[in-house]
Design an enzyme around this catalytic site. Structure first.
Site, short mmCIF file in Angstrom:
data_model
loop_
_atom_site.label_atom_id
_atom_site.label_comp_id
_atom_site.label_asym_id
_atom_site.label_seq_id
_atom_site.Cartn_x
_atom_site.Cartn_y
_atom_site.Cartn_z
N TYR A 40 0.83 -1.20 0.00
CA TYR A 40 0.00 0.00 0.00
C TYR A 40 0.87 1.26 0.00
O TYR A 40 0.49 2.30 -0.52
CB TYR A 40 -0.88 0.03 1.26
N GLY A 41 2.02 1.17 0.61
CA GLY A 41 2.85 2.36 0.88
C GLY A 41 3.40 3.07 -0.33
O GLY A 41 3.86 4.20 -0.25
N CYS A 71 -2.36 -1.89 10.32
CA CYS A 71 -1.62 -1.32 9.20
C CYS A 71 -1.59 0.19 9.39
O CYS A 71 -2.64 0.85 9.39
CB CYS A 71 -2.36 -1.68 7.90
N ASN A 72 -0.41 0.73 9.59
CA ASN A 72 -0.27 2.18 9.80
C ASN A 72 -0.69 2.96 8.56
O ASN A 72 -1.27 4.04 8.66
CB ASN A 72 1.18 2.52 10.14
N THR A 73 -0.37 2.40 7.39
CA THR A 73 -0.66 3.10 6.14
C THR A 73 -2.17 3.20 5.91
O THR A 73 -2.69 4.28 5.63
CB THR A 73 0.01 2.37 4.96
N CYS A 181 5.52 0.65 10.85
CA CYS A 181 4.85 -0.17 9.84
C CYS A 181 4.82 -1.57 10.41
O CYS A 181 5.84 -2.04 10.95
CB CYS A 181 5.63 -0.15 8.53
N THR A 182 3.69 -2.25 10.30
CA THR A 182 3.57 -3.54 10.99
C THR A 182 4.38 -4.66 10.33
O THR A 182 4.52 -5.74 10.89
CB THR A 182 2.09 -3.96 11.09
N HIS A 183 4.91 -4.40 9.14
CA HIS A 183 5.83 -5.38 8.55
C HIS A 183 7.22 -5.33 9.19
O HIS A 183 7.99 -6.27 9.07
CB HIS A 183 6.00 -5.11 7.05
N1 DGL Z 1 1.89 -3.02 7.09
C1 DGL Z 1 1.60 -1.74 6.61
C2 DGL Z 1 1.83 -0.62 7.59
O1 DGL Z 1 1.76 -0.85 8.77
C3 DGL Z 1 1.58 -1.39 5.17
C4 DGL Z 1 2.73 -1.78 4.32
C5 DGL Z 1 2.51 -1.57 2.84
O2 DGL Z 1 1.63 -2.25 2.29
O3 DGL Z 1 3.21 -0.75 2.23
O4 DGL Z 1 2.04 0.50 7.21
#
Ligand code: DGL
Length: 247
Positions: A40-41, A71-73, A181-183
């Site tokens: 998403y980012g 997901c922060n985004t 970011c949760t990743h």
């Molecule tokens: N896990 C996501 C976050 O916390 C989004 C990462 C992505 O899709 O770019 O922002």
């Protein structure tokens, strides 16, 4: 009690679900990874909002009691829209800047997040609110999301990437970094390896599950717990994902 929904663009939210599984082991979970549209980012706000609301509609249609937007985004882009659209509790996530400032002592804080999170007004407003003495800097580490989505976690790939991104930064001025970011918590060992030993590594996962428990009450869940896992609307065996991640 109905299941608790978890949403992320991909596998990142599993780092948050992990915390929930430990604290609320008797709850049922529905985890939705929008992997067909990750990351998403790197996308526009409008595109992310479209994918996010479509996924959230799917989760809500499954009759969940609440949704954690892990997901922060997606939170930055769409939490207000989601709260206006659904009546159940929607718990969002934002980079844990405030706890990091407290952990950093008098030193500076460096926030790592996706490109889009750092561009959006929500993040700028958050920093403005909590960073009275201008101690917060930020750096996008977007490629970590793509590495994680490809299940690439090896030091050989990640350490050179992190070293290159941090090359221009004087790390000795920082007391804490934020994994916004949760990743990113998947890469904690590599962050530890590249950061000076006294730098605190802060994420928002515990705080998010605290919020969830406050909203729902711990005692409403009486097993047996379990996780249903969906990839962009298609159910998938959670154990296969778990094995790949060695969770
Ligand atoms: N896990 C996501 C976050 O916390 C989004 C990462 C992505 O899709 O770019 O922002």
């Amino acid at each position: 009690m109905a299941a608790i929904g978890f949403f992320d663009s991909g596998i990142g939210g599993l780092t948050v679900l992990q915390e929930a599984l430990q604290r609320l082991p008797n709850a049922q979970y529905l985890y939705y990874a929008d992997s067909d549209h990750a990351p998403y980012g790197t996308k526009s706000k409008e595109e992310v909002l479209l994918h996010f609301i479509r996924a959230m509609d799917f989760i809500v249609d499954h009759g969940v009691a609440a949704i954690v937007v892990a997901c922060n985004t997606a939170t930055s882009v769409g939490i207000e829209a989601a709260r206006a659209r659904y009546t159940i509790p929607i718990i969002g996530m934002e980079p844990a800047v405030k706890p990091a400032l407290a952990a950093a002592g008098n030193k500076r804080v460096l926030v790592f997040a996706t490109k889009l999170t750092l561009q959006l007004e929500k993040f700028r407003n958050l920093v403005e609110r909590v960073d009275a003495d201008n101690r917060v800097d930020y750096l996008p580490l977007q490629e970590l999301v793509q590495f994680a989505e490809r299940f690439e976690f090896s030091d050989e790939l990640i350490l050179p990437y992190l070293h290159a991104q941090l090359a221009e930064i004087d790390l000795s001025q920082y007391g804490a970094v934020v994994l916004g970011c949760t990743h990113f918590p998947f890469f904690r060992p590599q962050f530890k390896a590249v950061l000076p030993p006294d730098v605190q590594i802060v994420d928002g996962n515990i705080g998010t599950i605290n919020n969830l428990m406050t909203r729902l009450g711990k005692d409403t869940f009486s097993g047996p717990g379990g996780v249903r896992y969906f990839i962009s609307g298609k159910e998938t065996n959670f154990n296969i994902i778990r094995q790949k991640l060695r969770m």
